[in-house]
Design an enzyme around this catalytic site. Structure first.
Site, PDB file in Angstrom:
ATOM      1  N   HIS B 164       0.864  -1.167   0.000  1.00 22.19           N
ATOM      2  CA  HIS B 164       0.000   0.000   0.000  1.00 22.19           C
ATOM      3  C   HIS B 164       0.900   1.216   0.000  1.00 22.19           C
ATOM      4  CE1 HIS B 164      -3.670   2.310   0.985  1.00 22.19           C
ATOM      5  NE2 HIS B 164      -2.773   3.144   1.442  1.00 22.19           N
ATOM      6  N   CYS B 165       0.780   2.025  -1.010  1.00 21.33           N
ATOM      7  CA  CYS B 165       1.682   3.162  -1.151  1.00 21.33           C
ATOM      8  C   CYS B 165       0.971   4.450  -0.751  1.00 21.33           C
ATOM      9  CB  CYS B 165       2.168   3.266  -2.593  1.00 21.33           C
ATOM     10  SG  CYS B 165       3.421   4.526  -2.825  1.00 21.33           S
ATOM     11  N   PRO B 166       1.362   5.083   0.338  1.00 20.36           N
ATOM     12  CA  PRO B 166       0.705   6.334   0.716  1.00 20.36           C
ATOM     13  C   PRO B 166       1.030   7.473  -0.245  1.00 20.36           C
ATOM     14  CG  PRO B 166       2.470   5.801   2.263  1.00 20.36           C
ATOM     15  CD  PRO B 166       2.380   4.670   1.320  1.00 20.36           C
ATOM     16  N   GLY B 169      -1.456   7.151  -2.688  1.00 17.62           N
ATOM     17  CA  GLY B 169      -2.774   7.118  -2.067  1.00 17.62           C
ATOM     18  C   GLY B 169      -3.611   5.919  -2.474  1.00 17.62           C
ATOM     19  N   ASN B 170      -2.985   4.787  -2.742  1.00 18.80           N
ATOM     20  CA  ASN B 170      -3.740   3.618  -3.187  1.00 18.80           C
ATOM     21  C   ASN B 170      -2.886   2.378  -2.960  1.00 18.80           C
ATOM     22  OD1 ASN B 170      -5.835   2.202  -4.328  1.00 18.80           O
ATOM     23  ND2 ASN B 170      -5.612   3.032  -6.376  1.00 18.80           N
TER      24      ASN B 170
END
Lengths: 170, 382
Positions: B164-166, B169-170
């Site tokens: 999950h890559c902040p 944002g997804n």
């Protein structure tokens, strides 16, 4: 100002399929799971489930599933066409996908039509309804068994009235 | 004309995603870091175009800003594609499927004595002659397909879950991994490009303006850009390198972190083709998987009075799912019009919004919606 285009005749039978789907939600279901032996590609098990023994011949079932598996294998094939599509799309920063349908989506449409045709010809006369795996997240192929036996889902080509037609304005 | 609120399926989807543009855009809930990414990229590039490019175009070559623009557009396109698309979320099992799986599990486990803990829900499958364990997801009520994992931030099972890559944002999963990789790759190139030409710019100015007293904002902007690029370089280029390594081995970040395929007694990666080129081709040039989450399908909500003449069958729009979804109506009323001919190739183009007035699409000319005759309603209302 009303007329029935050829497409509407097809839609009338689809109308009935939708009603069949509704009654399918009240029936018992048999789920065919994915076959992961070849990796993560989309493939379904062709083992004939015992619950369908009384309703359909093994050969018909296996043929349907094998055809479905072939369609999915074609969609997920990594070859010349997928490279071409990928490189072309990359060159346009994938903006082309906003206008164009991908190969996978075209094959999914073919699969949907195939399933509809199989339902009309083979499964509904035997009181079964096959659902498209794409509606279940590509996880299972589900067969709904009507509780009333072969007559449970009715016949897709019967009982449609002309009043169901769309009024088409020019 | 009666306005009828059309509920689309995305409004009822479980999980902690946010949806925009009527279900076309799908992101995680926390978007703050994503906005920071946007700000950094757009801000730095704006400074570059405004202050460096005029000088460089004149004194060196006009191709420099042109290439920078192309690279910038590509970076933004990849970022937005990664952030806004469905990463490959697996829809949760409907009750019948969940019960079916429960029954299978109970049959496999046999009788569990009272007080004893039931055995863990694991299915063993053989993939390319290796035994892989499939775990059961208690939230989604499914056995997770191989390489899928449950993201606790988005509360979804994602196929071929990477991480999950902040920053975007997804989640990064099967459907958007290549866009994510191309984003990091192009961003590395853009950062190196801007960094290099900032240095060139400063050097040129120093030589040319050695005897001239030039007071301008440019040096300050250049310093700012160089700083941003310097820090970005280390992280983004490193990340690109890491993902290149993963792609060549056909592994996901999740598998790498958990050490699924490393260690002596562990299974070898059954998904790898043992050939770097083939692995890269599969990940980067493989087929583009469509979304199986029907976000824009319409849920039939019949809240209008019986005298309404416009309670027509809701039309299905397609964004990324090309197959028309049948909506299971709560009442046995108008079934969904559903023909493959209706499938329009314009994905996500948002041709019609059926929120204002109910419309029905007809296959021959999908751009002109029609009101359905009252006869249709009364016929099917049984």
């Amino acid at each position: 100002n009303t007329f029935l285009p050829a497409a509407t005749v097809d839609r009338l039978s689809f109308h009935n399929l939708q009603e069949l789907r509704h009654s399918a939600s009240l029936a018992t279901k048999v789920f065919i799971q994915r076959d992961y032996r070849d990796g993560t590609i989309c493939k379904f098990q062709t083992k004939f489930p015992a619950e369908l023994d009384s309703r359909i011949e093994r050969s018909l079932f296996e043929e349907t599933l094998k055809t479905l598996n072939c369609y999915y294998a074609e969609a997920e094939k990594i070859g010349g066409q997928s490279y071409l599509e990928g490189c072309l799309a990359c060159a346009t920063a994938y903006i082309i996908f906003l206008c164009m349908e991908t190969r996978y989506e075209m094959i999914l449409k073919k699969i949907s039509m195939y399933i509809q045709e199989q339902n009309e010809k083979i499964y509904t006369p035997r009181g079964l309804l096959l659902t498209d795996p794409v509606e279940r997240g590509m996880r299972v192929v589900s067969f709904a068994k009507s509780q009333d036996g072969p007559a449970g889902f009715g016949s897709p080509s019967s009982a449609h009235s002309p009043a169901r037609s769309n009024q088409l304005s020019p | 004309m009666i306005t009828r609120k059309v509920t689309r399926k995305w409004e009822k989807l479980p999980g902690k995603n946010t949806f925009c543009c009527d279900g076309r855009v799908m992101m995680a809930r926390q978007k703050g870091v994503f906005y920071l990414t946007l700000f950094l990229i757009i801000g730095t590039c704006s400074l570059f175009f405004a202050f460096e490019c005029p000088y460089l175009a004149v004194h060196l070559s006009p191709a420099i800003p042109v290439f920078a623009v192309l690279l910038f557009v590509f970076v933004m396109a990849m970022l937005l594609r990664t952030s806004f698309s469905d990463p490959g979320v697996l829809p949760r099992a409907l009750p019948e499927e969940a019960n079916f799986i429960e029954m299978e599990i109970e049959a496999a486990n046999g009788n569990v004595l009272a007080g004893q803990r039931p055995p863990p829900r694991i299915k063993n499958v053989q993939i390319n002659n290796q035994i892989v364990k499939l775990k059961y997801c208690y939230t989604c009520k499914i056995f997770r397909p191989p390489r899928a994992s449950h993201c606790s931030i988005c509360d979804n099972c994602v196929d071929r879950f990477d991480h999950h890559c902040p920053w975007v944002g997804n989640c990064v999963g099967k459907r958007n991994y290549r866009y994510f990789y191309l984003f990091t790759l192009s961003l590395s190139l853009l950062t190196i490009y801007i960094f290099a030409f900032d240095i060139v710019h400063v050097v040129l100015r120093e030589y040319r303006n050695f005897f001239e007293h030039v007071v301008s904002l440019t040096p300050h902007c250049t310093v700012l850009e160089v700083l941003v690029c310097f820090f970005t370089l280390w992280s983004v280029v490193g990340l690109t390198g890491f993902h290149t390594y993963l792609i060549s081995l056909n592994q996901t970040t999740n598998e790498d972190i958990k050490g699924s395929w490393s260690g002596k007694n562990r299974v070898q990666n059954p998904y790898s083709h043992k050939n770097i080129i083939e692995n890269c081709c599969e990940v980067l040039c493989g087929p583009t998987y469509p979304s199986v989450l029907d976000r824009r399908g319409v849920m039939l909500e019949d809240s209008t009075s019986p005298t309404s003449s416009d309670a027509s069958a809701a039309s299905t729009h397609k964004s990324s799912n090309p197959v028309s979804q049948t909506t299971k109506s709560s009442a046995p009323l108008i079934p969904n019009e559903h023909t493959p001919d209706e499938a329009k190739p314009s994905i996500g183009a948002g041709t019609q919004k059926s929120t204002s007035s109910p419309k029905e699409e007809k296959p021959p000319s999908p751009t002109s919606p029609n009101a359905v005759a009252p006869a249709v309603i009364k016929e099917s209302a049984h």
